[in-house]
Write an enzyme that holds these catalytic residues in place. Structure first.
Site, PDB file in Angstrom:
ATOM      1  N   ASP A  11      57.090  45.328  34.172  1.00  0.00           N
ATOM      2  CA  ASP A  11      56.069  44.830  35.092  1.00  0.00           C
ATOM      3  C   ASP A  11      56.768  44.416  36.375  1.00  0.00           C
ATOM      4  O   ASP A  11      57.991  44.248  36.399  1.00  0.00           O
ATOM      5  CB  ASP A  11      55.344  43.627  34.464  1.00  0.00           C
ATOM      6  CG  ASP A  11      54.306  43.040  35.414  1.00  0.00           C
ATOM      7  OD1 ASP A  11      53.470  43.797  35.921  1.00  0.00           O
ATOM      8  OD2 ASP A  11      54.331  41.811  35.668  1.00  0.00           O
ATOM      9  N   SER A  12      55.997  44.185  37.421  1.00  0.00           N
ATOM     10  CA  SER A  12      56.576  43.712  38.672  1.00  0.00           C
ATOM     11  C   SER A  12      57.183  42.318  38.510  1.00  0.00           C
ATOM     12  O   SER A  12      58.014  41.912  39.306  1.00  0.00           O
ATOM     13  CB  SER A  12      55.495  43.678  39.747  1.00  0.00           C
ATOM     14  OG  SER A  12      54.402  42.917  39.297  1.00  0.00           O
ATOM     15  N   CYS A  74      52.210  46.920  34.263  1.00  0.00           N
ATOM     16  CA  CYS A  74      51.707  46.560  35.585  1.00  0.00           C
ATOM     17  C   CYS A  74      50.598  47.540  36.002  1.00  0.00           C
ATOM     18  O   CYS A  74      50.807  48.757  35.969  1.00  0.00           O
ATOM     19  CB  CYS A  74      52.883  46.654  36.561  1.00  0.00           C
ATOM     20  SG  CYS A  74      52.465  46.338  38.266  1.00  0.00           S
ATOM     21  N   GLU A 153      50.063  32.265  39.600  1.00  0.00           N
ATOM     22  CA  GLU A 153      51.492  31.913  39.581  1.00  0.00           C
ATOM     23  C   GLU A 153      51.700  30.447  39.935  1.00  0.00           C
ATOM     24  O   GLU A 153      52.687  29.831  39.532  1.00  0.00           O
ATOM     25  CB  GLU A 153      52.277  32.861  40.488  1.00  0.00           C
ATOM     26  CG  GLU A 153      52.177  34.269  39.919  1.00  0.00           C
ATOM     27  CD  GLU A 153      53.282  35.206  40.317  1.00  0.00           C
ATOM     28  OE1 GLU A 153      54.113  34.866  41.158  1.00  0.00           O
ATOM     29  OE2 GLU A 153      53.313  36.326  39.755  1.00  0.00           O
ATOM     30  N   CYS A 185      44.310  43.710  36.512  1.00  0.00           N
ATOM     31  CA  CYS A 185      45.576  43.172  37.004  1.00  0.00           C
ATOM     32  C   CYS A 185      46.122  42.262  35.912  1.00  0.00           C
ATOM     33  O   CYS A 185      45.351  41.549  35.247  1.00  0.00           O
ATOM     34  CB  CYS A 185      45.337  42.387  38.287  1.00  0.00           C
ATOM     35  SG  CYS A 185      46.808  41.510  38.861  1.00  0.00           S
ATOM     36  N   THR A 186      47.431  42.303  35.765  1.00  0.00           N
ATOM     37  CA  THR A 186      48.065  41.541  34.687  1.00  0.00           C
ATOM     38  C   THR A 186      47.697  40.055  34.684  1.00  0.00           C
ATOM     39  O   THR A 186      47.622  39.441  33.631  1.00  0.00           O
ATOM     40  CB  THR A 186      49.596  41.625  34.847  1.00  0.00           C
ATOM     41  OG1 THR A 186      49.928  41.392  36.227  1.00  0.00           O
ATOM     42  CG2 THR A 186      50.117  42.974  34.415  1.00  0.00           C
ATOM     43  N   HIS A 187      47.498  39.493  35.865  1.00  0.00           N
ATOM     44  CA  HIS A 187      47.298  38.044  35.953  1.00  0.00           C
ATOM     45  C   HIS A 187      45.873  37.594  35.654  1.00  0.00           C
ATOM     46  O   HIS A 187      45.642  36.434  35.337  1.00  0.00           O
ATOM     47  CB  HIS A 187      47.640  37.551  37.362  1.00  0.00           C
ATOM     48  CG  HIS A 187      49.097  37.625  37.698  1.00  0.00           C
ATOM     49  ND1 HIS A 187      49.826  38.793  37.615  1.00  0.00           N
ATOM     50  CD2 HIS A 187      49.949  36.668  38.134  1.00  0.00           C
ATOM     51  CE1 HIS A 187      51.071  38.558  37.994  1.00  0.00           C
ATOM     52  NE2 HIS A 187      51.170  37.280  38.313  1.00  0.00           N
TER      53      HIS A 187
HETATM   54  N1  DGL Z   1      51.538  43.162  37.945  1.00  0.00           N
HETATM   55  C1  DGL Z   1      50.667  43.405  39.070  1.00  0.00           C
HETATM   56  C2  DGL Z   1      49.463  44.223  38.614  1.00  0.00           C
HETATM   57  O1  DGL Z   1      49.066  44.218  37.469  1.00  0.00           O
HETATM   58  C3  DGL Z   1      50.228  42.110  39.727  1.00  0.00           C
HETATM   59  C4  DGL Z   1      51.317  41.404  40.476  1.00  0.00           C
HETATM   60  C5  DGL Z   1      51.882  42.224  41.617  1.00  0.00           C
HETATM   61  O2  DGL Z   1      51.171  42.459  42.618  1.00  0.00           O
HETATM   62  O3  DGL Z   1      53.005  42.655  41.492  1.00  0.00           O
HETATM   63  O4  DGL Z   1      48.884  44.894  39.422  1.00  0.00           O
END
Ligand code: DGL
Length: 265
Positions: A11-12, A74, A153, A185-187
């Protein structure tokens, strides 16, 4: 590469831990290796070219570790790089978008589906394409919600600022009459409470992470790659100093995130 090899995820940064959490639940015997590219996060605001390059570098690291399957945890990387990764990696690759789209189609009754994600994910149109490929009759309404990532975050999951942000991003989606919303999105699963409250009980929320874990299970079964015995463990790698990954990671996964190794980039 065999049944005993670990599953690799990247993931990022920390968000992909929501995907890891679901994989640990659905496949408790599997060992996992998680790479969070914390030094270069976020990806959601970056160009296609950059996200593509970062995604390949992350995947190459996992392949060197001998993983039997790569999960692109991600959404932004999946939107931009999944097809290229599938073509080029020597192991099966699972992204989060198609499982999320499938999950939404199972839930919708009125065939009006909303998708929210980062700027890059929404701009790519990948979710809309995935849903429409599976069912062309569905209407898809999408909206980028760039402030959701920093809110999560910061640990702001349900306060006044979150409420106002949710309202201003989602008001027009709500008016479209959707009955299902993909949290692309992961978050975003961490904002389920606030999002659910604003949209009301009639709107079902689809967590791509849960659907992705089901897909990983399916692919491993299909290829007879499931680990048969033992209890899995997770190891973590990051590209920046590990301190804040561990601190914020605990919010996602509890004390399972007890240490992380920094790799050079
Ligand atoms: N992991 C990213 C996603 O699911 C979210 C965080 C980022 O922008 O890197 O799109």
């Amino acid at each position: 590469m065999n049944k005993e090899s670990p599953i690799g995820l990247f993931d990022s940064g920390i968000g992909g831990l929501t995907v890891l959490q679901q994989i640990m639940k659905a496949l408790p015997r599997e060992n996992t290796i998680y790479l969070g590219d914390t030094a270069r996060s976020p990806y959601g605001t970056k160009s296609v070219e950059t996200v593509l390059r970062y995604s390949f570098e992350n995947a190459d690291f996992l392949i060197e570790k001998g993983v039997k399957l790569v999960v692109v945890a991600c959404n932004t990387s999946t939107a931009v790089a999944l097809d290229a990764l599938k073509e080029n990696l020597p192991v099966p690759v699972v992204g989060v978008i198609e499982p999320g789209a499938r999950g939404a189609l199972k839930k919708t009754r009125n065939k009006r589906i909303g998708v929210i994600g980062t700027e890059a994910t929404i701009q790519s149109g990948a979710y809309t394409r995935a849903v429409k490929t599976l069912d062309p009759d569905v209407e898809v309404y999408s909206r980028a919600c760039p402030l959701f990532v920093p809110l999560v975050e910061e640990g702001w999951l349900d306060n006044e600022v979150v409420e106002m942000t949710v309202e201003s991003y989602l008001a027009s989606l709500k008016r479209s009459g959707l009955d299902t919303l993909i949290l692309g999105c992961t978050h975003y699963p961490l904002l389920k409470k606030a999002i659910g409250r604003f949209l009301g009980k009639g709107v079902r929320l689809v967590d791509s992470a849960q659907e992705t874990a089901k897909e990983v299970l399916r692919v491993l079964k299909e290829r007879s790659l499931e680990r048969e015995k033992g209890r899995g463990s997770a190891s973590f790698f990051v590209t920046d100093v590990p301190d804040s990954f561990i601190k914020v990671g605990r919010r996602f996964l509890g004390d399972k995130v007890d240490s992380a190794v920094r790799i050079e980039r």
